[in-house]
Design a protein around this motif. Structure first.
Motif, PDB file in Angstrom:
ATOM      1  N   MET A   1       0.896  -1.150  -0.035  1.00 65.55           N
ATOM      2  CA  MET A   1      -0.144  -0.047  -0.055  1.00 65.55           C
ATOM      3  C   MET A   1       0.767   1.195  -0.145  1.00 65.55           C
ATOM      4  N   LYS A   2       0.408   2.131  -0.806  1.00 70.71           N
ATOM      5  CA  LYS A   2       1.309   3.472  -0.885  1.00 70.71           C
ATOM      6  C   LYS A   2       0.198   4.524  -0.383  1.00 70.71           C
ATOM      7  N   ILE A   3       0.847   5.605   0.389  1.00 69.54           N
ATOM      8  CA  ILE A   3      -0.098   6.589   0.815  1.00 69.54           C
ATOM      9  C   ILE A   3       0.777   7.834   0.466  1.00 69.54           C
ATOM     10  N   LEU A   4       0.117   8.847  -0.104  1.00 70.09           N
ATOM     11  CA  LEU A   4       0.610  10.211  -0.502  1.00 70.09           C
ATOM     12  C   LEU A   4      -0.058  11.019   0.356  1.00 70.09           C
ATOM     13  N   VAL A   5       0.629  11.856   1.156  1.00 72.82           N
ATOM     14  CA  VAL A   5      -0.188  13.019   1.993  1.00 72.82           C
ATOM     15  C   VAL A   5       0.025  14.216   0.841  1.00 72.82           C
ATOM     16  N   LEU A   6      -1.195  14.487   0.430  1.00 65.24           N
ATOM     17  CA  LEU A   6      -1.465  15.664  -0.443  1.00 65.24           C
ATOM     18  C   LEU A   6      -1.441  16.977   0.267  1.00 65.24           C
ATOM     19  N   GLY A   7      -2.422  17.067   1.370  1.00 68.94           N
ATOM     20  CA  GLY A   7      -2.098  18.050   2.186  1.00 68.94           C
ATOM     21  C   GLY A   7      -2.199  17.691   3.698  1.00 68.94           C
ATOM     22  N   SER A   8      -1.438  18.560   4.540  1.00 65.39           N
ATOM     23  CA  SER A   8      -1.739  17.957   6.138  1.00 65.39           C
ATOM     24  C   SER A   8      -2.114  19.165   6.943  1.00 65.39           C
ATOM     25  N   GLY A   9      -2.448  20.205   6.445  1.00 67.63           N
ATOM     26  CA  GLY A   9      -3.193  21.390   7.373  1.00 67.63           C
ATOM     27  C   GLY A   9      -4.465  21.333   7.504  1.00 67.63           C
ATOM     28  N   ALA A  10      -5.003  22.001   8.312  1.00 64.97           N
ATOM     29  CA  ALA A  10      -6.375  22.034   8.715  1.00 64.97           C
ATOM     30  C   ALA A  10      -7.042  23.196   7.830  1.00 64.97           C
ATOM     31  N   GLY A  11      -8.427  23.500   7.879  1.00 65.34           N
ATOM     32  CA  GLY A  11      -8.941  24.450   7.028  1.00 65.34           C
ATOM     33  C   GLY A  11      -8.336  25.793   7.293  1.00 65.34           C
ATOM     34  N   GLY A  12      -7.948  26.295   5.923  1.00 62.18           N
ATOM     35  CA  GLY A  12      -7.212  27.300   5.839  1.00 62.18           C
ATOM     36  C   GLY A  12      -5.729  27.048   5.577  1.00 62.18           C
ATOM     37  N   GLY A  13      -5.384  26.042   5.741  1.00 58.56           N
ATOM     38  CA  GLY A  13      -4.138  25.725   5.558  1.00 58.56           C
ATOM     39  C   GLY A  13      -2.926  26.308   6.553  1.00 58.56           C
ATOM     40  N   TYR A  14      -1.682  26.496   6.119  1.00 63.46           N
ATOM     41  CA  TYR A  14      -0.673  27.173   6.919  1.00 63.46           C
ATOM     42  C   TYR A  14       0.402  27.691   5.998  1.00 63.46           C
ATOM     43  N   PRO A  15       0.854  29.036   6.103  1.00 63.91           N
ATOM     44  CA  PRO A  15      -0.008  29.991   7.063  1.00 63.91           C
ATOM     45  C   PRO A  15      -1.448  30.396   6.231  1.00 63.91           C
ATOM     46  N   GLN A  16      -2.391  30.528   7.127  1.00 66.87           N
ATOM     47  CA  GLN A  16      -3.657  30.917   6.622  1.00 66.87           C
ATOM     48  C   GLN A  16      -3.799  32.187   5.926  1.00 66.87           C
ATOM     49  N   TRP A  17      -4.355  32.576   4.851  1.00 67.97           N
ATOM     50  CA  TRP A  17      -4.383  33.829   4.137  1.00 67.97           C
ATOM     51  C   TRP A  17      -4.353  34.919   4.835  1.00 67.97           C
ATOM     52  N   ASN A  18      -5.342  35.044   5.841  1.00 68.20           N
ATOM     53  CA  ASN A  18      -5.647  36.092   6.518  1.00 68.20           C
ATOM     54  C   ASN A  18      -5.335  36.064   8.125  1.00 68.20           C
ATOM     55  N   CYS A  19      -4.418  35.314   8.188  1.00 76.20           N
ATOM     56  CA  CYS A  19      -4.020  35.189   9.759  1.00 76.20           C
ATOM     57  C   CYS A  19      -2.520  35.628  10.047  1.00 76.20           C
ATOM     58  N   ASN A  20      -2.624  36.433  11.064  1.00 74.27           N
ATOM     59  CA  ASN A  20      -1.229  36.987  11.444  1.00 74.27           C
ATOM     60  C   ASN A  20      -0.880  36.494  12.943  1.00 74.27           C
ATOM     61  N   CYS A  21      -1.441  35.335  13.051  1.00 75.58           N
ATOM     62  CA  CYS A  21      -0.841  34.671  14.421  1.00 75.58           C
ATOM     63  C   CYS A  21       0.519  34.678  14.668  1.00 75.58           C
ATOM     64  N   GLN A  22       0.852  34.352  15.794  1.00 71.16           N
ATOM     65  CA  GLN A  22       2.394  34.043  16.241  1.00 71.16           C
ATOM     66  C   GLN A  22       2.911  33.126  15.170  1.00 71.16           C
ATOM     67  N   MET A  23       2.100  31.908  14.908  1.00 66.73           N
ATOM     68  CA  MET A  23       2.567  30.861  14.021  1.00 66.73           C
ATOM     69  C   MET A  23       2.844  31.101  12.623  1.00 66.73           C
ATOM     70  N   CYS A  24       1.490  31.926  12.007  1.00 65.34           N
ATOM     71  CA  CYS A  24       1.499  32.191  10.683  1.00 65.34           C
ATOM     72  C   CYS A  24       2.720  33.138  10.401  1.00 65.34           C
ATOM     73  N   ARG A  25       2.736  34.460  11.224  1.00 71.19           N
ATOM     74  CA  ARG A  25       3.751  35.422  11.012  1.00 71.19           C
ATOM     75  C   ARG A  25       5.095  34.823  11.355  1.00 71.19           C
ATOM     76  N   GLY A  26       5.183  33.816  12.149  1.00 73.45           N
ATOM     77  CA  GLY A  26       6.685  33.191  12.336  1.00 73.45           C
ATOM     78  C   GLY A  26       7.079  32.393  11.020  1.00 73.45           C
ATOM     79  N   LEU A  27       6.188  31.791  10.157  1.00 78.11           N
ATOM     80  CA  LEU A  27       6.510  31.177   8.964  1.00 78.11           C
ATOM     81  C   LEU A  27       6.763  32.302   7.821  1.00 78.11           C
ATOM     82  N   ARG A  28       6.044  33.298   7.908  1.00 83.77           N
ATOM     83  CA  ARG A  28       6.124  34.148   6.974  1.00 83.77           C
ATOM     84  C   ARG A  28       7.365  35.051   6.913  1.00 83.77           C
TER      85      ARG A  28
END
Length: 310
Positions: A1-28
């Motif tokens: 069996m082969k498994i590909l993870v196409l996407g691993s984020g929750a709704g909005g992904g990471y960084p979320q387009w309109n989010c400036n939280c510590q985690m999203c800002r830290g990645l940007r």
């Protein structure tokens, strides 16, 4: 069996387009060592040639372009995607169906609850009838029936079981506040040749005796990694709802309630992987203490493009 993870984020992904939280800002800004993530979906195959999508996120077009295994190979028009299985009717798990409209009729497998939601509350299926069309295969998980075995003609080496689990129906569902059997499922996928088993549950409100029994029998666990703590969203100033209200079990304990880290402890699976990770979750920081704790416990964090073979 082969498994590909196409996407691993929750709704909005990471960084979320309109989010400036510590985690999203830290990645940007490059302050955090972390990876960008699209919204969660995986693909599974028994031969590396024919694939089933498990959930279809809004980011599906991008995900397919980035995965050579899912590119067309034969003739002018072709896709190795032979079916789609839906775990629920949440907008971040189903709207990618529209990205498949240029292809052949979609072989769609879902429960009666999900089918109803996609015909009325979020009417994607009537829309798709104007394009590629949809062939619906109902997974009979409803009422007193809490599990259903099924197979896919295009992937004869795999055996699937849909398992009803606790969770929330989407906001547009008529039973958003009156949970029904089949609103949310987990999947058990078994390779009939090797016997290897995957347990996949990107949304999991709790791990009760039934869920633990299924997890006990799996070689690979891919489970809900949405939140680290129960009050994560309010604490970060991102919303009022707690994890339990949103149908997710956080990784850490809260008020004596065991978290996902506790639930995974002692299970014999060779791989224990968190997926569907919210942009607020500190486990996204690869150098953070939360990630270090997971590593100590033998728990992995899924990333886009991750490949698993069982």
């Amino acid at each position: 069996m082969k498994i590909l993870v196409l996407g691993s984020g929750a709704g909005g992904g990471y960084p979320q387009w309109n989010c400036n939280c510590q985690m999203c800002r830290g990645l940007r800004t490059g302050r955090l060592r972390a990876r960008a993530r699209t919204q969660s979906s995986i693909a599974v195959s028994d031969d590396g040639e024919h694939w089933v999508l498990i959930n279809a996120s809004p980011d599906l077009g991008q995900q397919l372009r980035e995965q050579p295994a899912l590119h067309p190979r034969h003739g002018q028009r072709h896709t190795p995607i032979r079916a789609v299985v839906l775990m629920d009717a949440q907008v971040d798990h189903v709207t990618g169906l529209l990205s498949l409209r240029e292809g052949p009729p979609i072989e769609l497998h879902c429960t009666p609850c999900v089918l109803d939601d996609l015909r009325a509350g979020l009417p994607l299926l009537p829309m798709l009838e104007h394009y590629c069309g949809v062939r619906v295969h109902v997974l009979p998980v409803s009422g007193d029936t809490h599990s259903a075995d099924f197979t896919l003609e295009a992937l004869p080496g795999l055996r699937f079981t849909a398992l009803a689990i606790p969770g929330k129906a989407p906001p547009y569902s008529p039973h958003r506040h009156a949970p029904a059997t089949g609103d949310n499922i987990a999947l058990r996928v078994v390779d009939t040749r090797s016997g290897a088993a995957l347990f996949y549950a990107p949304g999991l409100a709790e791990v009760g005796p039934g869920e633990r029994r299924w997890m006990q029998e799996a070689d690979c666990l891919m489970v809900d990694g949405t939140f680290w703590r129960e009050d994560e969203m309010p604490a970060a100033g991102l919303g009022r709802k707690h994890a339990a209200e949103m149908g997710h079990l956080p990784q850490s304990r809260h008020a004596g309630r065991p978290g996902m880290v506790d639930a995974l402890a002692g299970l014999p699976a060779r791989r224990k992987i968190l997926i569907h990770i919210n942009n607020s979750n500190p486990i996204l920081d690869e150098d953070g203490p939360e990630r270090a704790l997971l590593t100590q416990q033998g728990i992995e964090v899924a990333f886009d493009g991750m490949e698993i073979e069982l």
